[in-house]
Each structure stands twice: as structure tokens, then as C-alpha cells.
Design a protein around this motif. Structure first.
Motif, PDB file in Angstrom:
ATOM      1  N   ARG A 240       0.821  -1.221   0.000  1.00 59.90           N
ATOM      2  CA  ARG A 240       0.000   0.000   0.000  1.00 59.90           C
ATOM      3  C   ARG A 240       0.856   1.273   0.000  1.00 59.90           C
ATOM      4  NH1 ARG A 240      -1.984  -3.711   3.490  1.00 59.90           N
ATOM      5  NH2 ARG A 240      -4.086  -4.539   3.104  1.00 59.90           N
ATOM      6  N   LEU A 243      -0.391   5.330   0.794  1.00 60.61           N
ATOM      7  CA  LEU A 243      -1.682   5.291   1.472  1.00 60.61           C
ATOM      8  C   LEU A 243      -1.835   6.515   2.373  1.00 60.61           C
ATOM      9  CD1 LEU A 243      -4.124   3.254   1.909  1.00 60.61           C
ATOM     10  CD2 LEU A 243      -2.967   2.637   4.048  1.00 60.61           C
ATOM     11  N   VAL A 244      -2.977   7.182   2.300  1.00 61.83           N
ATOM     12  CA  VAL A 244      -3.219   8.377   3.112  1.00 61.83           C
ATOM     13  C   VAL A 244      -4.577   8.239   3.789  1.00 61.83           C
ATOM     14  CG1 VAL A 244      -1.805   9.869   1.642  1.00 61.83           C
ATOM     15  CG2 VAL A 244      -4.265   9.635   1.185  1.00 61.83           C
ATOM     16  N   PRO A 245      -4.740   8.876   4.971  1.00 55.77           N
ATOM     17  CA  PRO A 245      -6.061   8.880   5.615  1.00 55.77           C
ATOM     18  C   PRO A 245      -6.907  10.027   5.065  1.00 55.77           C
ATOM     19  CG  PRO A 245      -4.460   9.904   7.063  1.00 55.77           C
ATOM     20  CD  PRO A 245      -3.701   9.465   5.839  1.00 55.77           C
ATOM     21  N   ASN A 247     -10.111  12.111   6.468  1.00 56.65           N
ATOM     22  CA  ASN A 247     -10.893  12.304   7.679  1.00 56.65           C
ATOM     23  C   ASN A 247     -11.965  13.352   7.416  1.00 56.65           C
ATOM     24  OD1 ASN A 247     -11.908  12.518  10.215  1.00 56.65           O
ATOM     25  ND2 ASN A 247      -9.974  13.056  11.219  1.00 56.65           N
ATOM     26  N   ARG A 255     -11.259   7.017   6.356  1.00 55.50           N
ATOM     27  CA  ARG A 255     -10.955   6.039   5.322  1.00 55.50           C
ATOM     28  C   ARG A 255      -9.474   6.143   4.967  1.00 55.50           C
ATOM     29  NH1 ARG A 255     -15.140   4.474   6.677  1.00 55.50           N
ATOM     30  NH2 ARG A 255     -17.042   4.013   5.509  1.00 55.50           N
ATOM     31  N   TYR A 256      -8.893   5.018   4.548  1.00 56.94           N
ATOM     32  CA  TYR A 256      -7.500   4.997   4.118  1.00 56.94           C
ATOM     33  C   TYR A 256      -7.447   4.565   2.664  1.00 56.94           C
ATOM     34  CZ  TYR A 256      -6.389   5.385   9.058  1.00 56.94           C
ATOM     35  OH  TYR A 256      -6.294   5.829  10.352  1.00 56.94           O
ATOM     36  N   THR A 302     -10.169   3.230  -2.308  1.00 57.67           N
ATOM     37  CA  THR A 302      -9.735   2.302  -1.273  1.00 57.67           C
ATOM     38  C   THR A 302      -9.589   0.915  -1.888  1.00 57.67           C
ATOM     39  OG1 THR A 302     -11.938   1.591  -0.546  1.00 57.67           O
ATOM     40  CG2 THR A 302     -11.106   3.667   0.357  1.00 57.67           C
TER      41      THR A 302
END
Length: 391
Positions: A240, A243-245, A247, A255-256, A302
């Protein structure tokens, strides 16, 4: 325009019913001339459509005023007798005398009312004849509109039946659409098909073009779904990367994944907005066509979904808050390519009438197929750019 006013004295009964056509302009009929003369109680009114010359209207208004004045004078005399006798009519000893006194006053009252009505009757006859003429013209206009509406609805229903033939089974068990997808062309068509579609050659060419559009769309949906799925698998296997969150200021909505920015290529999109040849005379004017051509500019990707930030209502209040709209990969791929076009109501259109039809039945394959392939290429290029570099 006039006001038909009807009045009666409830103490007398139905024998003194007064009908007068009033042409004076009054802001409030409840405090107008007739209401002041006869009283609001027992007075009703209805607007009527009647026309006449200025001289005629002046004569009608004068006759109406004379009629109302005479009835008001007679009613005033009867009210005076009623006021003098009403308390005596409640006493057992003199009640019969009081009733007889009041009944005796009714007869001259009714004579005056009937005489006034007879004097006004010629004017009333002329006015009501004019009203009847106007009503006959209106009914003729209504009937003409109704005939046009029925003819327009019949044309639309014939179009609907013609569209439905492509999906009705033939004696072979297959529908014309299925036969076109297989590349078959029937040598002979059942009589009911020929009767419904009219020009069979033109109709069959349209079915074949629709199938060509549907096949191009199905291929594009499958290709985009496969690329998105392959990208998600590759990112997961590669650990991954990037990958970033995301919010939305709510812990349950974190979500990531990866933000995706789209650069769409949409050749011929304006030509796809050409209204189909559909008979719509039966619908009110002011509607518009929706071609289902919206494409997103930014989404959150995602491992399982593609998400869009939307607003959701908080409980039953009018307040909203940001939330995720999640779609499966195949659902997202389906949404990229138009399915139907809809003719919906315009502003102020009351009712639920609308037309919904497949865009593949009406779009030119030389425009629709390149458009679908270009949109699919743009989507696949965007997701392939997220693929991790091979080590």
C-alpha cells in the motif's frame, strides 16, 4: 367579467331567492354595495365570464342597482315587522297573533321581490345568454385541446409499442435484440411486428445500432472494472505505497486510500446531447432532457470501494454533515457510461409525467462508441498511474 350574486332571506324561505349580476368593481364584496343593502348573511357570489359594450354594461349595472335597491327596501320593511313581533311570538298567549302579523307582512314583501325580479328578468336573460355563448366557446376550445391531447398520447403510445418490439420474443424464442447481438437477420418478420414498427428495414437498422452501442458499453465497463481491481490488488501486494487517511472530522468516517484526480477525454459529448426523436406533444412544455453524462473529477480510492464526499441530513433536522458515498468497482464503472436519457418536468410542472428511454437506442454508434472508449481509456489510464513500479 361580472359577479353573480345570490341572496335570500332565511326567515322567508326559498321563495325570495334573488340573483343579480354585478358589474361594479369592488375590492371586497363583503362590504360592497349589495352586501350593505341586503346583508352578508345569505349572500353568495360567483365570478362569471360575460362581455358587452360599455353602453350595455352601464345599462346592466343600472338595472342591477335598481333591483337590489327595491329588494333592500322590501326586506327593510319585513325586518321592521319581524323586529316588532319577534318577542311576542315567544309568548304563549299572543304568539298566534304575532305569527299572523308576521305572515301577513311576508305576502307584500314577496310581491315586491317578485315584481322587482320580473323587471330585472329581461336584463338577466340577455346576460345569461351571453354567458352561455361564452361557455359554449370555452367548451369547444376544451374539446379541441382534448382531441389534440388524445392524438398526441396515441402517437406516444405507438412509439412506446414500437420501442418494445425489440425486446419481445419472436416465434424462434429470441428477441430481435438478441438476434442482432448474434449477428442474425431474419428473412421474414411476423405480421404483428411489421404492423407495429411500420418501416421494418429502418427499425431493424436502429436495433442493430442499439446493440452495437450496448456491446461497446459492456466492454468498456468490464475493462474499467478489471483495471481498477488489478490496481487494488497490486497496491495491496506492494504494501500500500502512498496510502493516506481521509478524515471527515468524524472518527467513524475515517478512510485509508488514495485520492484520484481524473482528466477526462469526452469526444462527441455535445452530439450525445441531441434530443431523441420522441413524440412529446402530450407533455407540458418547459421540460428538459437529462443525458446522464456526469463524470466525477475527484474520488477516494480504497482497496474495496471508490468513495465520494456527499452531504447527509442529521436526523429529522435540516442540518447536514459530510459523509462518504461508497461504490463497488463495478458500480463505479457502470456509472461512467450513460444508460438512459430522461425527459423531466420543468419549473412549475405539476405532475409525475416523464419519458425515460435507453440512450443506446438513440445515440449514433459513430459518436457513442468512440465516446465510451475514450472515457474508458481515461479511467484506466488514471488507475494504471497508481500501479506501483516493479522492483
Amino acid at each position: 367579467m361580472a359577479v353573480r350574486m345570490t341572496w335570500r332571506s332565511y326567515s322567508v324561505g326559498a321563495d325570495d331567492l334573488v340573483t343579480v349580476y354585478w358589474f361594479r368593481l369592488e375590492q371586497d364584496w363583503r362590504v360592497g354595495y349589495v352586501a350593505k343593502a341586503l346583508g352578508v348573511s345569505g349572500l353568495s357570489r360567483e365570478y362569471v365570464d360575460v362581455t358587452g359594450t360599455s353602453k350595455e354594461i352601464a345599462a346592466w349595472a343600472a338595472a342591477a342597482t335598481a333591483y337590489v335597491d327595491e329588494v333592500a327596501a322590501a326586506a327593510a320593511e319585513l325586518s321592521h315587522v319581524q323586529w316588532r313581533t319577534w318577542r311576542w311570538r315567544r309568548r304563549p298567549v299572543v304568539c298566534r297573533w304575532a305569527e299572523a302579523k308576521y305572515d301577513a307582512a311576508k305576502a307584500p314583501y314577496l310581491d315586491r321581490v317578485r315584481a322587482a325580479a320580473s323587471a330585472y328578468q329581461p336584463v338577466r336573460d340577455v346576460i345569461e345568454e351571453r354567458i352561455a355563448e361564452r361557455e359554449a366557446v370555452r367548451l369547444q376550445s376544451v374539446e379541441r385541446r382534448a382531441r389534440r391531447q388524445r392524438a398526441a398520447e396515441a402517437r406516444f403510445q405507438a412509439w412506446e409499442r414500437r420501442q418494445a418490439v425489440a425486446d419481445e420474443p419472436l416465434p424462434s424464442g429470441l428477441t430481435p435484440r438478441q438476434m442482432a447481438a448474434r449477428g442474425d437477420t431474419p428473412r421474414n418478420w411476423p405480421p404483428q411486428v411489421e404492423e407495429t414498427v411500420g418501416d421494418v428495414a429502418r427499425w431493424w437498422a436502429g436495433v442493430c445500432e442499439s446493440v452495437r452501442n450496448e456491446q461497446a458499453r459492456a466492454e468498456a465497463v468490464q475493462a474499467v472494472t478489471e483495471v481498477i481491481t488489478a490496481t487494488a490488488v497490486a497496491l495491496r501486494k506492494a504494501g500500500r505505497p502512498g496510502l493516506v487517511p481521509a478524515n471527515l472530522q468524524r472518527p467513524s468516517q475515517v478512510r485509508y486510500g488514495w485520492w484520484v484526480e481524473f482528466q477526462w477525454s469526452r469526444p462527441g459529448v455535445e452530439l450525445l446531447r441531441t434530443p431523441p426523436s420522441v413524440p412529446m406533444d402530450h407533455l407540458p412544455t418547459g421540460g428538459h432532457w437529462d443525458y446522464d453524462l456526469y463524470l466525477p473529477q475527484r474520488m477516494f480510492f480504497t482497496e474495496r470501494h471508490l468513495a465520494t464526499v456527499v452531504k447527509e441530513r442529521i436526523g429529522s433536522s435540516g442540518s447536514t454533515r459530510p459523509a462518504w458515498w461508497l461504490r463497488e468497482f463495478d458500480e463505479f464503472a457502470e456509472s461512467l457510461f450513460p444508460v438512459r436519457i430522461t425527459y423531466g418536468p420543468g419549473l412549475g410542472w405539476i405532475g409525475s409525467d416523464e419519458i425515460c428511454t435507453r440512450i443506446t437506442d438513440h445515440a449514433d454508434p459513430d459518436v457513442f462508441v468512440p465516446y465510451v472508449r475514450a472515457v474508458a481509456h481515461s479511467a484506466m489510464t488514471t488507475f494504471r498511474a497508481l500501479m506501483p513500479s516493479p522492483r
